[in-house]
Every structure is written in C-alpha cells, then in structure tokens.
Design a protein around this motif. Structure first.
Motif, PDB file in Angstrom:
ATOM      1  N   ALA A 199       3.875  -5.056   4.757  1.00 61.41           N
ATOM      2  CA  ALA A 199       5.172  -5.107   5.440  1.00 61.41           C
ATOM      3  C   ALA A 199       5.780  -6.513   5.345  1.00 61.41           C
ATOM      4  O   ALA A 199       6.993  -6.658   5.171  1.00 61.41           O
ATOM      5  CB  ALA A 199       5.010  -4.696   6.892  1.00 61.41           C
ATOM      6  N   GLN A 200       4.946  -7.527   5.447  1.00 67.91           N
ATOM      7  CA  GLN A 200       5.426  -8.911   5.393  1.00 67.91           C
ATOM      8  C   GLN A 200       5.757  -9.375   3.983  1.00 67.91           C
ATOM      9  O   GLN A 200       6.761 -10.049   3.770  1.00 67.91           O
ATOM     10  CB  GLN A 200       4.372  -9.865   5.960  1.00 67.91           C
ATOM     11  CG  GLN A 200       4.164  -9.758   7.436  1.00 67.91           C
ATOM     12  CD  GLN A 200       3.008 -10.639   7.919  1.00 67.91           C
ATOM     13  OE1 GLN A 200       2.169 -11.092   7.134  1.00 67.91           O
ATOM     14  NE2 GLN A 200       2.968 -10.865   9.214  1.00 67.91           N
ATOM     15  N   ARG A 210       0.036  -4.570   7.621  1.00 68.03           N
ATOM     16  CA  ARG A 210       0.795  -5.729   8.109  1.00 68.03           C
ATOM     17  C   ARG A 210       1.186  -6.635   6.942  1.00 68.03           C
ATOM     18  O   ARG A 210       2.347  -7.068   6.833  1.00 68.03           O
ATOM     19  CB  ARG A 210      -0.050  -6.501   9.125  1.00 68.03           C
ATOM     20  CG  ARG A 210       0.645  -7.707   9.739  1.00 68.03           C
ATOM     21  CD  ARG A 210      -0.268  -8.441  10.713  1.00 68.03           C
ATOM     22  NE  ARG A 210      -1.467  -8.966  10.073  1.00 68.03           N
ATOM     23  CZ  ARG A 210      -1.512 -10.080   9.346  1.00 68.03           C
ATOM     24  NH1 ARG A 210      -0.417 -10.779   9.147  1.00 68.03           N
ATOM     25  NH2 ARG A 210      -2.644 -10.501   8.813  1.00 68.03           N
TER      26      ARG A 210
END
Length: 85
Positions: free
Chosen positions: A20-21, A17
């Motif tokens: 991806a951010q 996560r």
C-alpha cells in the motif's frame, strides 16, 4: 491459532502495508523481512516468493469482497448485482 498461522498472517499484514505504501514494484523480500523481523529463510518457509505473497493478499481481498457483497445482498435482496461492481 497456531504459531505458524500467526506468523503467516503477520507476513501478509506487513506485506499488505508495504504494498500500500510503496506499490508492488517498490517492495522486496528484504523489506518484508525487515518489517516482520524474520530472516529471508523464515519468510521463504511460508511463501516461495513475493508473487505468492501478493497473490495470497489478492485472494483474501477477493474473498472479503464477496462476503461484503453477500452481506449487502442479504440486507437488500432486490439490489441488482450489477450495481455492486
């Protein structure tokens, strides 16, 4: 699933996560620790460094991709593999 495997998967999920951010360069071990509520020692118990976490995520992604391609080939065996890459 054993607690150690569950913890390992939580680390990988949170790291994925974050990558991806923020992108690879934007993620630190401290950010992974904060996201998982583990200490640095807790994360280092499972992975020697951030590169090992990223590599594990890439290996999982590659295995998933191979499974998807195999499933597609099973549905349409005449599909040329070159069409999938």
């Amino acid at each position: 699933m054993k607690k150690s495997e569950t913890t390992r998967q939580v680390i990988l999920q949170q790291a994925a996560r974050l990558f991806a951010q923020r992108g690879y360069q934007g993620v630190t071990m401290q950010a992974i620790c904060d996201a998982t509520s583990l200490s640095k020692g807790g994360v280092y118990r499972y992975f020697p460094n951030i590169d090992a976490i990223f590599l594990q995520l890439l290996q999982q992604w590659q295995a998933h991709r191979k499974d998807c391609i195999a499933a597609m080939m099973a549905v349409d065996p005449e599909m040329e593999q070159g069409e999938l890459t």
